[in-house]
Design a protein around this motif. Structure first.
Motif, short mmCIF file in Angstrom:
data_model
loop_
_atom_site.label_atom_id
_atom_site.label_comp_id
_atom_site.label_asym_id
_atom_site.label_seq_id
_atom_site.Cartn_x
_atom_site.Cartn_y
_atom_site.Cartn_z
N ASN A 468 0.59 -1.06 0.14
CA ASN A 468 -0.11 -0.05 0.04
C ASN A 468 0.90 1.03 0.11
OD1 ASN A 468 -3.23 -0.41 0.31
ND2 ASN A 468 -2.17 -2.13 1.33
N VAL A 469 2.24 1.06 -0.17
CA VAL A 469 3.08 2.42 -0.31
C VAL A 469 3.49 2.29 -1.70
CG1 VAL A 469 5.21 3.32 0.49
CG2 VAL A 469 3.73 2.44 2.26
N VAL A 470 4.17 1.21 -2.21
CA VAL A 470 4.88 1.22 -3.45
C VAL A 470 3.74 0.98 -4.53
CG1 VAL A 470 6.68 0.11 -4.88
CG2 VAL A 470 6.84 0.14 -2.36
N LYS A 471 4.25 1.74 -5.69
CA LYS A 471 3.18 1.58 -6.58
C LYS A 471 3.36 0.26 -7.61
CE LYS A 471 3.13 6.75 -7.76
NZ LYS A 471 3.47 7.84 -8.85
N TYR A 531 10.37 0.31 11.70
CA TYR A 531 9.96 1.16 10.39
C TYR A 531 9.75 0.24 9.30
CZ TYR A 531 11.25 5.90 12.31
OH TYR A 531 11.05 6.89 12.95
N LEU A 532 8.93 0.65 8.32
CA LEU A 532 8.74 -0.34 7.15
C LEU A 532 10.13 -0.88 6.64
CD1 LEU A 532 6.61 -1.58 5.23
CD2 LEU A 532 6.70 0.60 3.93
N ALA A 548 14.58 6.03 -1.41
CA ALA A 548 14.65 7.16 -2.01
C ALA A 548 13.52 7.73 -2.67
CB ALA A 548 15.63 7.03 -3.12
N SER A 549 12.53 6.85 -3.04
CA SER A 549 11.26 7.02 -3.88
C SER A 549 10.20 6.98 -2.85
CB SER A 549 11.09 6.13 -4.82
OG SER A 549 12.20 5.76 -5.88
N TYR A 550 10.04 6.41 -1.97
CA TYR A 550 8.97 6.26 -0.92
C TYR A 550 9.41 6.38 0.54
CZ TYR A 550 6.90 4.06 -5.17
OH TYR A 550 6.20 3.83 -6.28
N ARG A 574 4.84 11.92 7.72
CA ARG A 574 3.81 12.10 6.92
C ARG A 574 2.95 10.74 6.41
NH1 ARG A 574 3.89 17.13 7.51
NH2 ARG A 574 2.46 17.69 5.45
N VAL A 575 3.68 9.56 6.56
CA VAL A 575 2.71 8.28 6.32
C VAL A 575 3.24 7.52 7.55
CG1 VAL A 575 2.40 6.54 4.65
CG2 VAL A 575 2.87 8.82 4.03
N TYR A 576 2.18 6.88 8.06
CA TYR A 576 2.45 5.75 8.94
C TYR A 576 1.29 4.80 9.01
CZ TYR A 576 -0.41 9.07 12.08
OH TYR A 576 -1.27 9.77 12.57
N PHE A 577 1.29 3.67 9.69
CA PHE A 577 0.21 2.34 9.36
C PHE A 577 0.15 2.22 10.95
CE2 PHE A 577 2.19 2.21 5.28
CZ PHE A 577 1.08 2.06 4.60
#
Length: 1034
Positions: A468-471, A531-532, A548-550, A574-577
């Motif tokens: 749900n983070v990486v495209k 952490y993820l 670097a990207s996410y 900014r983003v957390y689960f």
């Protein structure tokens, strides 16, 4: 904003009265009441503005693909709910009436549709919706937030169709479809006609070629007929000559038959006389044979008497010899009896000694037997024990260990399972992986398989966070450490093989280059545990790429307790689960504070995850099973050693038992031997005396001498009888020889008569055969004549060639043959033509005539189609041109009012090429530049948004749809363009009689113009809104 102005029921029909949602996305329950004209929905991001537009589209039967957010309608159900409900109420066809359209969405993806609270099929539901000119799949009427850019992607043909559909002029749309069909039919008719013309030209050419062939065929048939007439005439002459010859042969046959019968009669008489002579000869022969038989019998009897005499003499000699042997034997037996007596005495002493020790030996033997039995029983116990242990090992422990090992392999080798799934879902990706695997040596640095196969999660439950983070396109992308390698791979897989895969670049590295901004220890009190980046294992360059990207090194993962500490979490995150929820913090574009968006996440089962707890448990069970297995193996070895020891003990005792048994057996044999010696001794002592033997010999000699005298008497009588039989035999043979010599001449005469009779019969049969051959030849020639002359002979009244025969009656047989030879030579010189050629020629003539008729009908049909198409085009084209000109006028007027230039043109490549008809939006945003078509590669996002909004407003004057929805079309516009578009929207959408308009925007500029037909609805939907709060109706 209270006034709406009065609208007629016809104008109101189809406009939205209310939108009701329950358990839909972020709404637990809501009812939205839009006004009749322009409705602006505004509010912060994430509050649910676009959700209302989504509810309208899905509630009116639209598919989730129209929203471009999710492919499954079940994703729009609120978290932890089993279904969602949408009810759209629109104004009905009758004054003060409404019609409701309902849709219940279930978690399994199915939907239940209803019209006016009555369940119905989806087909009937969509028919009821379209009856109000509502087109949920038309971007000119519904433009969701995620489909705004799709409007500019439409080609001119798609834009024309959507524009005509939104006008709701069925005649215009239907005529356009009919014109396309006519054009297609005209093209097909023209293509078929041209093809048939080509086929006709080929057949006409072939027909010309066949004409010469047919002429040759007719000439050949004439010559052939003449040949048949002359051949028949020749055959008839030969038949007549053959019949004359047959008559002569018949006369000769009669004569030959008479001669043959006479010779047969003479031969038969002579044969009968010869038979009597043969009978007499046979009688003499049988008499000779009888004398010979009697003579042989007498000789045999004489030989028997001689053999009897020899036997008696031999018997006397044998008895004499036996007497001499018995005399010698009697003398030897006396010495042998003394020796045997001595042996008997010795053996008896040995038996007495054994009988004294027998009880001790038997007792010792019983002890040895018990020892052997005990050793065998213990060895068998050890054997059974080993068998039980081996069975336990093979039937329980080894299968258990194998099962644990397979389970461990299955848990550790999830990658193979994922590849098999991809082989079904994305075969191009698997083919690309196979190619990369086979060609890795051509690349300088590492080329990694897609991340879903290279990355591994610590457990299955953690995989949903990274998914749900990486495209998706990055998860399924190949990664190269070298940019040249990446370019080469793109050229090979995407350009040459056209596999449509994604390829990214990740710099080589041997360690992770990113660290979290905040230590984990500071976040643990808030419910976070990692952490993820800590949950992911895989190649370091891929980990760095994701960081670097996410920023996965700055995305903390926690439990459900995280939801209780959202206000305390540092703003830098900014983003957390937390558990099954995702929290996103975004900065507001209009205020200084930030917005927290919460959403439920689900696992997609894409990444490789190893269940560490289950793996550890299975490994522990595997270790325990291995220990138990080793213990059993050790017990088996111990048992084997004990079994071998008892076996050795049993063998030793058996050897003792064997020796004792041999000892007992020896004395048993000794006893038997004594008995045998005693019997021998008795036999020797009872032997007859010598005088008795001599008396027996002389008595037998007297009897044998009497028998010899009797046999010699018989022999003398047999010799005399033998002489008499020999004289009688010679006399009979002399008589037979004299008789045979007297009748030798009669036998030669019979042979001569037989030869003459056979010759006469053969001559008769040859003549008869010659006659038959002649008659067959005549019949064959007649059959040939009938074949050539339609089954008739010249003697028949129906003979077809009487006239031709009469014309050649004067010709003899030689002239006939010369004429036939001439006709045959002419036929050989002519080309042989198949008789089917004439049929092919006639058939081809009919086909050419039919094709000419078809071409003429096709020409007439094309003229009819062109005439009808021209009439329909003359009615349709002015109406379409007027529509486009009206839209273009309004579009140019609106663009000019905001200091831009624009027009809408009707594009086409040919007058009747209706597939090329389209609407082209031409715009100019900079002075001095030329008008350019609206295109995503030419204009910026803001410019495209202005053009789309302006075109949408231009349709207000021509469309007949009851309402329109536009979601955040002002995204990307600068403040000036946004204000200009809003002013245009306010002016056009609030005119009396205009269609209802729903405009969704996250913001409103200051100092905008308003009027009484504008309704602004501010959407508030968050946890800060108290349960049960009621907002007043406007």
């Amino acid at each position: 904003m209270a006034g709406h102005g009065s609208l007629s029921p016809k104008k109101l029909m189809g406009r939205i009265h209310s939108v009701y949602c329950k358990d839909f996305v972020s709404y637990s329950e809501i009812t939205f009441y839009p006004k009749h004209y322009l409705n602006v929905l505004t509010g912060p991001n994430g509050t649910g503005k676009s959700t209302i537009v989504s509810a309208i589209i899905l509630g009116l039967g639209g598919e989730p693909q129209l929203l471009d957010r999710s492919s499954s309608v079940s994703d729009y159900i609120q978290s932890n709910k089993s279904s969602a409900k949408i009810i759209i109420r629109v104004y009905g066809r009758v004054a003060n009436s409404t019609e409701t359209f309902g849709r219940i969405i279930n978690s399994n993806g199915s939907s239940v549709f209803s019209v006016n609270n009555k369940d119905t099929t989806k087909k009937n539901f969509l028919s009821a919706v379209s009856a109000y000119n509502i087109q949920v799949n038309n971007l000119c009427q519904f433009l969701p937030q995620d489909r705004v850019q799709d409007f500019s992607k439409m080609n001119p043909q798609e834009l024309l169709l959507n524009t005509m559909s939104s006008v709701c002029d069925s005649e215009l749309t239907d005529n356009f479809s009919l014109l396309k069909q006519m054009r297609a039919k005209q093209t097909i008719v023209h293509t078929d006609r041209e093809k048939e013309k080509n086929d006709l030209a080929k057949k006409q050419k072939r027909l010309e070629q066949l004409q010469a062939t047919v002429a040759q065929y007719k000439e050949r048939e004439e010559v052939k007929q003449k040949l048949e007439v002359f051949s028949a005439k020749k055959l008839w002459i030969e038949v007549q000559a053959g019949e004359e010859k047959a008559a002569q042969i018949k006369t000769n046959v009669k004569k030959a038959k008479t001669h043959s019968d006479k010779m047969k009669e003479q031969y038969n008489l002579q044969t009968q006389a010869q038979e009597q002579i043969q009978k007499k000869k046979i009688a003499f022969r049988e008499a000779c044979l009888e004398k010979t038989r009697l003579l042989d019998k007498a000789v045999s009897e004489k030989n028997g008497i001689i053999s009897q005499l020899d036997g008696l003499k031999q018997k006397i000699r044998e008895n004499q010899c036996l007497l001499e042997q018995n005399i010698q034997k009697s003398l030897r037996n006396a010495t042998e009896a003394e020796r045997v007596q001595q042996l008997v005495d010795n053996k008896n002493e040995e038996l007495e000694d054994f009988n004294r020790n027998k009880s001790h030996i038997v007792s010792e033997l019983e002890k040895v037997k018990q020892s052997v039995s005990s050793a065998r029983a213990k060895a068998m116990d050890e054997y059974n024990k080993r068998k039980r242990l081996e069975q336990q090992l093979n039937d329980e422990k080894i299968p258990e260990i194998t099962a644990y090992k397979h389970k461990i392999d299955r848990l550790q080798n999830v990658k193979l399972q994922k590849i098999e799934e991809l082989r079904v879902k994305n075969p191009n990706l698997v083919r690309a992986m196979s190619w990369v695997s086979q060609n890795k040596e051509r690349y300088k640095l590492n080329v990694y398989d897609p991340m879903i196969l290279e990355l591994t999660m610590q457990n299955t439950d953690d995989a949903k966070y990274l998914e749900n983070v990486v495209k998706q396109r990055d998860l399924f992308a190949f990664a190269c450490e070298d940019k040249d390698d990446m370019s080469d791979l793109i050229n090979e897989l995407c350009v040459k093989q056209k596999l449509g895969v994604n390829i990214i670049y990740c710099p080589p590295a041997d360690r992770c280059l990113y660290t979290p901004s905040i230590p984990k220890s500071e976040l643990r009190p808030m419910g976070f545990h990692a952490y993820l980046v800590d949950l992911v294992t895989g190649p370091i360059p891929l980990i760095n790429k994701l960081c670097a990207s996410y920023s996965i090194h700055n995305i903390p993962i926690g439990t459900d307790a995280v939801g209780n500490h959202t206000s305390s979490i540092p703003k830098v995150i900014r983003v957390y689960f937390g558990g099954n929820k995702r929290f996103v913090v975004t900065a507001s574009r209009y205020r200084a504070d930030s917005i927290l968006t919460e959403s439920i996440i689900r696992g997609k089962n894409q990444l490789i995850a190893v269940d560490s707890q289950q793996l550890a448990q299975v490994q522990k069970q595997y270790s325990v099973a291995m220990r138990e297995s080793n213990n059993i193996r050790n017990a088996i070895n111990t048992t084997d050693n004990e079994f071998a020891r008892f076996q050795a003990l049993a063998r030793d005792e058996q050897e003792k038992e064997k020796k004792l048994k041999q000892k007992i057996s020896h004395f048993d044999n000794l006893k038997s031997e004594v008995e045998n010696l005693q019997r021998k001794l008795d036999s020797l002592q009872t032997t007859a005396a010598l005088d008795a033997l001599k008396t027996i010999f002389f008595n037998g000699l007297k009897v044998d001498r009497s028998k010899i005298i009797e046999a010699e008497t018989k022999l003398i009588k047999r010799v005399e009888a033998l002489k008499i039989l020999d004289i009688e035999k010679k006399l009979t043979q002399t008589k037979a020889s004299i008789y045979n010599a007297q009748h030798e001449s009669e036998s030669d005469a019979l042979k001569e008569l037989e030869l003459l009779s056979k010759t006469a019969t053969r001559d008769f049969e040859q003549l008869l055969q010659t006659l038959e051959v002649q008659m067959n030849d005549i019949g064959r020639r007649k059959s040939e004549i009938q074949r050539l002359c339609n089954g008739e002979l010249p003697s028949s009244s129906r003979f077809p060639f009487k006239k031709e025969f009469k014309g050649i009656e004067s010709m003899d047989l030689q002239q006939m043959r010369e004429a036939i030879h001439d006709f045959q030579a002419r036929l050989e010189c002519m080309k042989s033509i198949n008789s089917e050629t004439l049929g092919s020629y006639q058939e081809l003539q009919n086909e050419v005539k039919m094709m000419e008729d078809n071409i003429q009908r096709s020409v007439d049909e094309a003229k009819t189609i062109e005439s009808e198409m021209s009439q329909l085009y003359n009615r349709w084209e002015p109406k379409l041109t007027s529509l486009v000109e009206t839209i273009s006028t309004k579009f140019s007027e609106f663009m000019e009012s905001i200091e831009y230039v624009g027009e809408v043109v009707l594009s086409k490549s040919d007058k009747y090429d209706f597939d090329s008809y389209g609407i082209q939006i031409m715009v100019q945003f900079r002075r001095g530049a030329q008008l350019q078509p609206l295109d995503k590669f030419i204009q910026s996002g803001g410019e495209r948004a202005v053009s789309i909004a302006t075109y949408s407003l231009s349709l207000q004057h021509v469309t007949q749809v009851p309402f329109r929805c536009v979601d955040e079309i002002n995204q990307g516009m600068d403040a000036k363009n946004e204000r200009n578009i809003f002013d245009l929207l306010l002016k056009e959408a609030t005119k009396h009689g205009s269609a209802q308009y729903l405009f969704v925007t996250p913001k409103l500029l200051r100092d905008l113009n308003y009027n009484e037909h504008l309704c602004v609805s501010v959407v508030h939907n968050s946890k800060t809104v108290s349960v049960g709060t009621k907002f007043p109706k406007i």
